[in-house]
Design an enzyme around this catalytic site. Structure first.
Site, PDB file in Angstrom:
ATOM      1  N   LYS A 100      35.174  44.795  35.515  1.00  0.00           N
ATOM      2  CA  LYS A 100      36.211  43.843  35.362  1.00  0.00           C
ATOM      3  C   LYS A 100      35.674  42.544  34.683  1.00  0.00           C
ATOM      4  CE  LYS A 100      39.642  41.312  38.374  1.00  0.00           C
ATOM      5  NZ  LYS A 100      40.103  41.212  39.482  1.00  0.00           N
ATOM      6  N   SER A 146      45.257  41.726  40.202  1.00  0.00           N
ATOM      7  CA  SER A 146      44.620  41.286  38.957  1.00  0.00           C
ATOM      8  C   SER A 146      43.607  42.193  38.289  1.00  0.00           C
ATOM      9  CB  SER A 146      43.629  40.003  39.104  1.00  0.00           C
ATOM     10  OG  SER A 146      42.692  40.152  39.801  1.00  0.00           O
ATOM     11  N   SER A 206      43.813  42.190  44.922  1.00  0.00           N
ATOM     12  CA  SER A 206      43.854  42.568  43.476  1.00  0.00           C
ATOM     13  C   SER A 206      42.920  43.813  43.126  1.00  0.00           C
ATOM     14  CB  SER A 206      42.811  41.247  42.821  1.00  0.00           C
ATOM     15  OG  SER A 206      43.751  40.177  42.491  1.00  0.00           O
TER      16      SER A 206
END
Lengths: 473, 96
Positions: A77, A152, A176
């Site tokens: 990420k 996210s 997330s």
């Protein structure tokens, strides 16, 4: 069936490479998939460093090393530092920032023979539930390009679901990792708070943030967690617990006490409700006992979270000042303008909204009424979890109220977006481990995730239960 | 709880976020909706409940006061939008 099902997972790749298969070929194939990504899941591909790392892994194995993640292609990420590579949290305020050091999880992945092939798209600063707040634009859901992948960690989930990589790291502050895992049909695990070091993770809500894996199944998650977990003196919130065991604790369903929460009367998609009912029946048929449990303060979790998380975010994001790194406004008249204009130009709308809310709840005159009040409610919720886990081994529920929603559907209504995390936020507030397990599809082919939450520090047991539950679904 | 445009301007100043009047108006509406939602916490009985700051169970984690490895100064300064060989540069902040 997900495209990922045709490709080898983490365990198979590591076993093949340790047995002599060429990691360079495996990584080259992953690089080509990442370069051909049509979902906007991968925002940067690290071809040169990935091939160099793969060659080193080949050398290490050839000289006798057995590496737990040998040759496994991984995406990070875009909020995890990989030295010498950009890390931007998908925000313009960090455009061009190059990580000057490795996150602890990166050190450990590389030591274990993993090969980082690129960076995954995400909501800007991990603030969002749809990946639509990214400065690189939204990720498309691999099961329906008109729908969001969740957020996210939307790029991480979509990339695993699409078979680009067998493993991606995400971060989870209020769901997330788990919500995009549910939307994309992968497994996503948020470990116990403190179990994985956050050194080198761009901070959002420090009392809530955890790094965790997105992958195909519980055994792959255990293997990844075994590598990245364990005490780290560089993170003062790091748990003293040892690293998670590399194989999940085998757990028979017979005799397992599965906690069942009362679900809301409305807002739960019928297909998700039906999936949960089928899972309950299958688990009961396998000998598990279903135990009603209550978390009386969980209905306030979203409100509690949006005070605590935004307060912490407002504080953490004060470091983006237009001076030390990232975006700086043109021709500032004075120092104040450097701060105020650089931040206004660099942060996206959702990040600014949360900084404003967080600053408000921490400001003089409101601290007691909002921030400290939320911390008191948080303690009550932690006590609720302790009571519930005295009566059950695991809590089972849906990960999300609905399957993946359409791109654009909620982006103009922040509160509706926040309410999407209603089932996942409690685990962050309580610090307990939780994961989303793929559990079937709606009639439109959209994945459904089941949410399993375990007692504090019992990550191995939770993964073992997840494996047992997956076997009967 | 009503949020006024003046409150939004004050909070924006505290947060060091430049905000034009359109943004102030939009932020006033959005904050009012979110603050209206989180108001529900006021109904929870928390008498005698201590605030919980973290769930790790750890307290006052300190390391020995020994210097560790430092970040490479050149790599750190290379990320600055404006720097010379030794320092970050800012507009003059103090008149002599």
């Amino acid at each position: 069936m997900s495209p990922a099902a045709h490709l080898p997972g983490v365990r198979q790749i590591a076993a093949q490479v340790n047995a002599g298969a060429c990691p360079v070929a495996i990584v080259e194939a992953a690089l080509q998939r990442a370069e051909a990504d049509q979902l906007n899941a991968v925002i940067r591909v690290y071809r040169d460093s990935a091939l160099a790392t793969a060659a080193e892994v080949a050398q290490r194995v050839a000289t006798g090393a057995s590496l737990p993640l040998a040759g496994v292609p991984v995406l990070l990420k875009d909020n995890i530092c990989y030295q010498g590579h950009p890390v931007e949290a998908c925000s313009r305020i960090l455009t061009g920032f190059v990580a000057p050091y490795h996150a602890t999880v990166v050190e450990r992945l590389l030591a274990a023979g993993a090969v980082i092939i690129g960076a995954a798209n995400m909501d800007s600063f991990a603030m969002g539930s749809s990946n639509e707040t990214s400065c690189h634009g939204p990720v498309r859901n691999p099961h329906d390009p008109n729908r969001v992948p969740g957020g996210s960690s939307g790029g991480s989930a979509a990339a695993v679901a699409a078979g680009i990589v067998p493993l991606a790291l995400g971060s989870d502050t209020g769901g997330s990792i788990r919500q995009p895992a549910a939307f994309c049909g992968t497994l996503g695990c948020k470990p116990t708070y403190g179990r994985v070091s956050r050194y080198g993770l761009l901070a959002f809500g420090s009392s809530l943030d955890q790094i965790g894996p997105l992958c195909r199944d519980a055994a792959d998650a255990a293997l990844a967690l075994a590598v990245i977990s364990g005490h780290d003196p560089l993170d003062s919130t790091s748990s003293p617990l040892p690293a998670v065991a590399a194989a999940p604790t085998a757990r028979a369903l017979a005799g397992l006490r599965i906690g069942m929460l009362e679900l809301p009367d409305e807002g739960l998609d019928p297909a998700i409700s039906a999936t949960l009912t089928r899972a309950r029946q299958a688990l009961e048929a396998a000998g598990a006992s279903l135990v009603p449990v209550r978390l009386p303060h969980d209905r306030h979790a979203v409100a509690c979270y949006y005070i605590i998380a935004t307060g912490e975010a407002a504080s953490n994001l004060s470091r983006y000042d237009g001076i030390h790194y990232g975006h700086r406004c043109q021709d500032p008249a004075d120092l104040e303008e450097v701060y105020a204009r650089s931040r206004a130009e660099g942060f996206g709308a959702e990040v600014q909204r949360r900084i404003m809310l967080g600053t408000y709840v921490l400001s003089a005159g409101y601290l007691d009424a909002y921030y400290l009040k939320a911390q008191r409610v948080r303690r009550l919720l932690v006590q609720d979890y302790a009571t519930a886990f005295a009566a059950c081994d695991v809590i089972l529920g849906p990960t999300t109220p609905t399957p993946a929603f359409a791109l654009g559907e909620k982006i103009d209504d922040p509160l509706q977006m926040y309410l999407n995390d209603i089932f996942t936020i409690g685990a962050n507030l309580a610090g307990v481990p939780a994961l989303s397990l793929p559990a079937g599809h709606t009639d439109k082919g959209l994945p459904i995730g089941l949410h399993l939450q375990g007692p504090h520090g019992q990550d191995e047991a939770l993964l073992g239960i997840a494996a047992a539950v997956a076997a009967v679904l | 709880m009503d949020i006024t445009p003046d409150q939004v301007r004050h909070v924006a100043r505290l947060a060091r976020l430049a905000m034009d009047e359109d943004s102030v108006a939009r932020m006033t509406r959005e904050l009012a909706a979110i603050v209206g939602y989180v108001e529900q916490l006021q109904a929870v009985d928390t008498d005698g409940v201590e605030p919980l700051a973290n769930v790790s169970g750890l307290e006052h984690v300190l390391r020995d006061d020994q210097p560790g490895p430092l970040l490479d100064h050149a790599a750190v300064l290379a990320n600055a939008p404006l720097a010379n060989e030794v320092a970050f540069l800012v507009p003059k902040a103090v008149e002599r």
